[in-house]
Scaffold this active site. Structure first.
Site, short mmCIF file in Angstrom:
data_model
loop_
_atom_site.label_atom_id
_atom_site.label_comp_id
_atom_site.label_asym_id
_atom_site.label_seq_id
_atom_site.Cartn_x
_atom_site.Cartn_y
_atom_site.Cartn_z
N ASP A 140 44.10 37.17 31.65
CA ASP A 140 42.71 37.59 31.93
C ASP A 140 42.70 38.84 32.82
O ASP A 140 41.98 38.89 33.82
CB ASP A 140 41.92 36.46 32.59
N LYS A 142 41.64 42.31 33.95
CA LYS A 142 40.44 43.16 33.86
C LYS A 142 40.15 43.68 35.25
O LYS A 142 40.63 43.11 36.25
CB LYS A 142 39.26 42.36 33.31
N ASN A 145 39.35 41.34 38.13
CA ASN A 145 40.44 40.52 38.69
C ASN A 145 41.52 41.35 39.36
O ASN A 145 42.60 40.84 39.66
CB ASN A 145 41.05 39.64 37.59
#
Length: 446
Positions: A140, A142, A145
């Site tokens: 995840d 991105k 994050n």
């Protein structure tokens, strides 16, 4: 009700930490600013309500995975998990406090100069390379994050969707669809299995595009249409992006993961090498076997202690974080023994030699085992660290130092077990003698 709960948590003294203002809120958790009362150091404390965890099985998986992964990955560009604690009603993650906020906020103000984007990308690749070397894929990646510290350095956060080797199916691939739509790799969308590390590199390509362009490469108000663009890699790079950066993006955003550029290839690119030095992972190399052998009087150092929560959350199969393994079971890397540390270390050394491993001592109460045969990724090297829970109770954790992750999983699940059976009380994932810690006089945290 929410405000009353926040007041209850705020100004709470949790062990050595004092909790302060709310930093952020999510669906299942709140993050508070905290202060270490001994050092005055700022920390971030994520607070999760146990009732919500009990109601949502997926949330339990996420907590288990995040703890398990963050214990494996310690790197200058990864947010550090310092401690996990619990009360009857809440779970507390004590983490490094990253003052600069999300990279997303920086990009939202406009695209970045190429030198700055390259610096962040360099740090992202360095941290990701470290994760992949330990069999961890993030899944995840991105800008939301990716956090920035007060020095402007990048820190990867939120490992809740990350994957460990134990999640691979018989085909050696991951099959869970997860991630953020605009950043997810095409092979993840096809539901036929995917390599998590290669999928991470696709996401890195999207991140690099966003840093340099100031907007997403794949956009559409209809999510299915956006997925169609992703699966065909339909995007355009704006003219202000340099030729070298354009070529790197085009090699990252490749539909066929087998043809996607690898991290080792990225490191060789002249664009990547410009102006930035790679940080060194925070790890201490163990002594070589021959150096340990030259010092027969090397004394066993005192083992580190496991607190009650760590023991229960690692060994128990009840609610209490369920052994930190996927779906309640995984290839065991931890066992408990009802023997003092010295005896356990002697047994580990004996079993290691019987398996044909070179045996040496590492810093702390650790044993280092190194295979003599070359595996798929060189020789397998394993450390076994002994933790003290009580005077006659120890916990042993195996860690992979080098070699192939699947060979390490086989070593833990099959090879080393038979020789240790006379000292093992319970293996991670097996039912221990007591699930609530009662026999050890440990508090029941459920």
């Amino acid at each position: 009700m929410v405000r009353e709960e926040e007041k209850e948590v705020r100004n709470l003294v949790l062990g050595k930490y004092e909790m302060g203002r709310v930093l952020g809120k999510g669906t299942f958790a709140k993050v508070y600013h905290g202060r270490d009362l001994r050092t005055n150091e700022s920390v971030a404390i994520k607070v999760i309500n146990k009732d919500q965890v009990r109601r949502d099985g997926g949330m339990m998986d996420q907590i288990e995975r995040e703890i398990s992964v963050m214990r494996l990955v310690r790197h200058p560009n990864i947010v550090e998990l310092k401690e996990v604690m619990a009360t009857k009603s809440r779970i507390f993650f004590v983490m490094e406090y990253v003052r600069g906020g999300e990279l997303f906020a920086r990009v939202a103000r406009g695209r970045l100069p190429e030198d700055q984007a390259r610096r962040y990308f360099h740090q992202l690749i360095s941290a990701l390379d470290f994760c992949h070397s330990r069999g961890v894929s993030h899944r995840d990646l991105k800008p939301e994050n990716l956090l920035l510290d007060e020095a402007g350095d990048l820190k990867i956060s939120d490992f809740g969707l990350s994957a460990l080797p134990e999640q691979l199916r018989h085909d050696g691939l991951l099959h869970t669809q997860c991630g953020t739509p605009a950043y997810v790799a095409p092979e993840v969308l096809r539901k036929k299995g995917y390599d998590g590390a290669r999928a991470d590199l696709w996401s890195c390509g999207v991140v690099l595009y966003v840093l340099l362009a100031g907007f997403l490469p794949f956009q559409h108000e209809n999510v299915m249409r956006m997925y169609g663009k992703i699966c065909k890699a339909e995007y355009q790079i704006p003219p202000w992006v340099s030729g070298e950066a354009r070529r790197l993006i085009s090699r990252l955003l490749v539909v066929d993961p087998e043809k996607r550029i690898s991290i080792s290839e990225i490191k060789q690119l002249s664009w990547f090498k410009k102006g930035v030095s790679r940080p060194t992972p925070l790890s201490i190399p163990p002594p070589k076997e021959e150096e340990a052998d030259q010092d027969p009087d090397l004394e066993l150092q005192s083992p580190r202690s496991y607190n009650a929560f760590e023991l229960i959350s690692t060994m128990s199969s009840g609610f209490d974080l369920s052994s930190l393994f996927e779906n309640g079971r995984r290839a065991a890397t931890v066992f408990a023994a009802r023997f003092p540390a010295g005896k356990v270390v002697e047994k580990l050394e004996k079993v290691g030699r019987s398996l044909g491993f070179g045996v040496g001592k590492a810093k702390g109460c650790k044993v280092r085992l190194e295979g003599k045969a070359e595996g798929r990724k060189g020789r397998l090297a394993v450390t076994a660290e002994v933790f003290e829970v009580a005077p006659e109770v120890t916990l042993v954790e195996f860690g992979k130092e080098s070699g192939d992750t699947l060979e390490f999983a086989k070593f833990c699940a099959e090879d080393v077990r038979p020789g240790l059976k006379d000292i093992v009380w319970a293996w991670q994932g097996d039912e221990p003698a007591t699930a609530d810690g009662g026999e050890l006089g440990l508090p029941n945290l459920r």
